[in-house]
Design a protein around this motif. Sequence first.
Motif, PDB file in Angstrom:
ATOM      1  N   ARG A  17      29.350 -46.026 -38.685  1.00 42.35           N
ATOM      2  CA  ARG A  17      29.821 -46.300 -37.335  1.00 42.35           C
ATOM      3  C   ARG A  17      31.320 -46.531 -37.360  1.00 42.35           C
ATOM      4  N   LEU A  18      31.928 -46.316 -36.239  1.00 41.98           N
ATOM      5  CA  LEU A  18      33.374 -46.471 -36.129  1.00 41.98           C
ATOM      6  C   LEU A  18      33.802 -47.903 -36.437  1.00 41.98           C
ATOM      7  N   ILE A  79      34.795 -47.438 -28.903  1.00 45.15           N
ATOM      8  CA  ILE A  79      33.392 -47.843 -28.888  1.00 45.15           C
ATOM      9  C   ILE A  79      33.116 -48.356 -27.486  1.00 45.15           C
ATOM     10  N   ARG A  93      37.351 -40.255 -32.848  1.00 46.49           N
ATOM     11  CA  ARG A  93      35.931 -40.356 -32.535  1.00 46.49           C
ATOM     12  C   ARG A  93      35.652 -41.377 -31.438  1.00 46.49           C
ATOM     13  N   GLU A  95      32.235 -43.507 -29.756  1.00 47.86           N
ATOM     14  CA  GLU A  95      30.824 -43.878 -29.811  1.00 47.86           C
ATOM     15  C   GLU A  95      30.451 -44.514 -28.482  1.00 47.86           C
ATOM     16  N   ARG A  97      27.482 -46.516 -27.012  1.00 47.54           N
ATOM     17  CA  ARG A  97      26.273 -47.221 -27.443  1.00 47.54           C
ATOM     18  C   ARG A  97      25.224 -47.196 -26.335  1.00 47.54           C
ATOM     19  N   ALA A 112      29.550 -39.643 -30.644  1.00 56.93           N
ATOM     20  CA  ALA A 112      28.207 -40.132 -30.943  1.00 56.93           C
ATOM     21  C   ALA A 112      27.701 -40.859 -29.706  1.00 56.93           C
ATOM     22  N   ALA A 114      24.328 -42.867 -28.127  1.00 54.91           N
ATOM     23  CA  ALA A 114      23.028 -43.476 -28.411  1.00 54.91           C
ATOM     24  C   ALA A 114      22.065 -43.213 -27.262  1.00 54.91           C
ATOM     25  N   THR A 134      25.775 -38.465 -35.861  1.00 58.44           N
ATOM     26  CA  THR A 134      24.743 -39.438 -35.505  1.00 58.44           C
ATOM     27  C   THR A 134      25.030 -40.770 -36.185  1.00 58.44           C
ATOM     28  N   PHE A 135      24.516 -41.826 -35.618  1.00 67.27           N
ATOM     29  CA  PHE A 135      24.604 -43.147 -36.226  1.00 67.27           C
ATOM     30  C   PHE A 135      23.386 -43.933 -35.812  1.00 67.27           C
ATOM     31  N   GLU A 137      22.083 -47.686 -34.740  1.00 66.67           N
ATOM     32  CA  GLU A 137      22.479 -49.033 -34.362  1.00 66.67           C
ATOM     33  C   GLU A 137      21.646 -50.019 -35.152  1.00 66.67           C
TER      34      GLU A 137
END
Length: 156
Positions: A17-18, A79, A93, A95, A97, A112, A114, A134-135, A137
């Motif tokens: 993750r970032l 994020i 990047r 993300e 969530r 990315a 979620a 992909t990541f 959580e």
Amino acid sequence: MFVKPRRKEEPETPPRRLEDEIGGTETLIASGSQVHGRIQGQTSVSVAGFFEGEIRIEGLVWIGKHGEVQGTVNARGAIIEGQITGDIDASERIEVRASGRVIGNIRCNKLAMAEGCFVQGEIKMPGEDTKPLTFVEKRRSSEDEPETGDGIRVGR
């Protein structure tokens, strides 16, 4: 003579993750705070309150679960756990969530998203490496959930 066997050098595992790539946050807009204006600099910014305006930094912008940004964000990475109404441009990047909401355009090299997040806008990924990122959580502790007998925990 005894010779110690050499270890094979294992390739370094890239961060999932970032947030794993960054250190501490330098600037914090605390929960309950309202800030209007422009933030410009080299460090990272965390928004737990409300910010209206422009953020242009070389670090990371982290919009927390209860954070809200109305305006534009230009950073190395972002994020999104709260909400942003405006465009996001990241050199690396972004993300989004599960609790994140983006109402605006996204431009980045890697994205990315979620399951459960909300994005309304155009997504542009100009980089050559357009493979999905992909990541996972980290989940809450599931100690209170019963097991099925095969090691799988069942939610209530």
